[in-house]
Design a protein around this motif. Structure first.
Motif, short mmCIF file in Angstrom:
data_model
loop_
_atom_site.label_atom_id
_atom_site.label_comp_id
_atom_site.label_asym_id
_atom_site.label_seq_id
_atom_site.Cartn_x
_atom_site.Cartn_y
_atom_site.Cartn_z
N ARG A 46 0.83 -1.21 0.00
CA ARG A 46 0.00 0.00 0.00
C ARG A 46 0.87 1.26 0.00
NH1 ARG A 46 -4.52 -2.15 4.20
NH2 ARG A 46 -5.87 -3.13 2.65
N ARG A 47 1.96 1.24 0.75
CA ARG A 47 2.86 2.39 0.76
C ARG A 47 3.52 2.58 -0.60
NH1 ARG A 47 5.49 1.43 6.76
NH2 ARG A 47 3.69 2.23 7.90
N ARG A 48 3.84 1.49 -1.24
CA ARG A 48 4.41 1.59 -2.59
C ARG A 48 3.39 2.14 -3.58
NH1 ARG A 48 7.93 -4.02 -2.68
NH2 ARG A 48 9.70 -3.16 -1.53
N VAL A 49 2.14 1.71 -3.44
CA VAL A 49 1.08 2.25 -4.30
C VAL A 49 0.99 3.76 -4.12
CG1 VAL A 49 -1.44 2.36 -4.61
CG2 VAL A 49 -0.29 0.13 -4.49
N GLU A 50 1.03 4.21 -2.88
CA GLU A 50 0.95 5.65 -2.62
C GLU A 50 2.14 6.38 -3.26
OE1 GLU A 50 0.63 8.79 1.11
OE2 GLU A 50 0.43 6.64 1.49
N ALA A 51 3.34 5.84 -3.10
CA ALA A 51 4.54 6.48 -3.67
C ALA A 51 4.49 6.50 -5.19
CB ALA A 51 5.79 5.74 -3.19
N PHE A 52 4.10 5.39 -5.79
CA PHE A 52 4.02 5.34 -7.26
C PHE A 52 2.90 6.23 -7.79
CE2 PHE A 52 6.54 1.31 -7.06
CZ PHE A 52 7.54 1.69 -7.94
N THR A 53 1.82 6.35 -7.04
CA THR A 53 0.73 7.24 -7.46
C THR A 53 1.20 8.69 -7.47
OG1 THR A 53 -0.93 5.70 -6.61
CG2 THR A 53 -1.63 7.99 -6.93
N ILE A 54 1.97 9.08 -6.46
CA ILE A 54 2.54 10.42 -6.44
C ILE A 54 3.47 10.62 -7.63
CG2 ILE A 54 4.14 11.94 -5.19
CD1 ILE A 54 2.94 10.71 -2.58
N ALA A 55 4.32 9.63 -7.89
CA ALA A 55 5.25 9.73 -9.02
C ALA A 55 4.50 9.87 -10.34
CB ALA A 55 6.16 8.51 -9.05
N ARG A 56 3.44 9.09 -10.50
CA ARG A 56 2.65 9.16 -11.73
C ARG A 56 2.01 10.54 -11.89
NH1 ARG A 56 -2.21 5.15 -12.18
NH2 ARG A 56 -2.92 6.53 -10.54
N GLU A 57 1.48 11.09 -10.80
CA GLU A 57 0.86 12.41 -10.87
C GLU A 57 1.90 13.48 -11.20
OE1 GLU A 57 -1.32 12.91 -7.22
OE2 GLU A 57 -2.73 11.34 -7.75
N LEU A 58 3.11 13.37 -10.66
CA LEU A 58 4.16 14.33 -10.98
C LEU A 58 4.58 14.22 -12.44
CD1 LEU A 58 6.30 14.08 -7.73
CD2 LEU A 58 4.84 15.99 -8.45
N ILE A 59 4.65 13.01 -12.95
CA ILE A 59 4.98 12.82 -14.37
C ILE A 59 3.88 13.43 -15.24
CG2 ILE A 59 5.19 11.09 -16.22
CD1 ILE A 59 6.72 9.35 -14.16
N GLU A 60 2.63 13.18 -14.88
CA GLU A 60 1.52 13.75 -15.65
C GLU A 60 1.57 15.28 -15.63
OE1 GLU A 60 -1.82 11.85 -13.77
OE2 GLU A 60 -1.66 10.07 -15.05
N ARG A 61 1.92 15.85 -14.49
CA ARG A 61 2.06 17.31 -14.39
C ARG A 61 3.19 17.79 -15.31
NH1 ARG A 61 3.20 19.52 -8.53
NH2 ARG A 61 1.26 18.39 -8.19
N GLU A 62 4.28 17.07 -15.30
CA GLU A 62 5.42 17.42 -16.15
C GLU A 62 5.05 17.30 -17.63
OE1 GLU A 62 9.42 18.65 -16.76
OE2 GLU A 62 8.17 18.65 -14.97
N LEU A 63 4.29 16.26 -17.97
CA LEU A 63 3.89 16.06 -19.36
C LEU A 63 3.03 17.21 -19.89
CD1 LEU A 63 3.11 12.25 -19.42
CD2 LEU A 63 4.73 13.43 -20.90
N ARG A 64 2.25 17.80 -19.01
CA ARG A 64 1.43 18.94 -19.44
C ARG A 64 2.30 20.14 -19.84
NH1 ARG A 64 -2.02 16.85 -15.35
NH2 ARG A 64 -1.17 18.22 -13.75
N GLY A 65 3.53 20.19 -19.32
CA GLY A 65 4.42 21.30 -19.64
C GLY A 65 5.42 21.00 -20.73
N VAL A 66 5.44 19.76 -21.23
CA VAL A 66 6.40 19.37 -22.27
C VAL A 66 5.68 19.34 -23.62
CG1 VAL A 66 7.92 17.53 -23.09
CG2 VAL A 66 7.75 17.99 -20.65
N PRO A 67 6.12 20.16 -24.56
CA PRO A 67 5.47 20.17 -25.87
C PRO A 67 5.68 18.84 -26.59
CG PRO A 67 7.44 21.52 -25.93
CD PRO A 67 7.26 21.07 -24.51
#
Length: 74
Positions: A46-67
């Motif tokens: 469960r802790r790994r799920v939480e950590a990977f979910t945060i990582a995924r959300e940060l990647i998605e945020r970064e993708l919104r800024g990458v043309p």
């Protein structure tokens, strides 16, 4: 550090795959007859799920800024 869009997309794909596998692990351990015996493994997953979910959300945020890269020559 700047990452190419394709690298971010691949990282997100890998994280999504890992999250799917972790969800299966949690379900498997919780379905066992003596699930309390697997409490530490369930907590870790469960802790790994939480950590990977945060990582995924940060990647998605970064993708919104990458043309998106356009095909074409120089």
């Amino acid at each position: 550090m700047a990452y190419k869009r394709e690298a971010l997309l691949e990282a997100k794909r890998q994280i999504d795959s890992t999250l799917h596998k972790l969800d299966e692990v949690i379900r498997t351990f919780e379905a066992k007859e003596d699930s309390q015996r697997y409490k530490s493994q369930i907590t870790l997953a469960r802790r790994r799920v939480e950590a990977f979910t945060i990582a995924r959300e940060l990647i998605e945020r970064e993708l919104r800024g990458v043309p998106e890269e356009r095909g074409g020559g120089a």
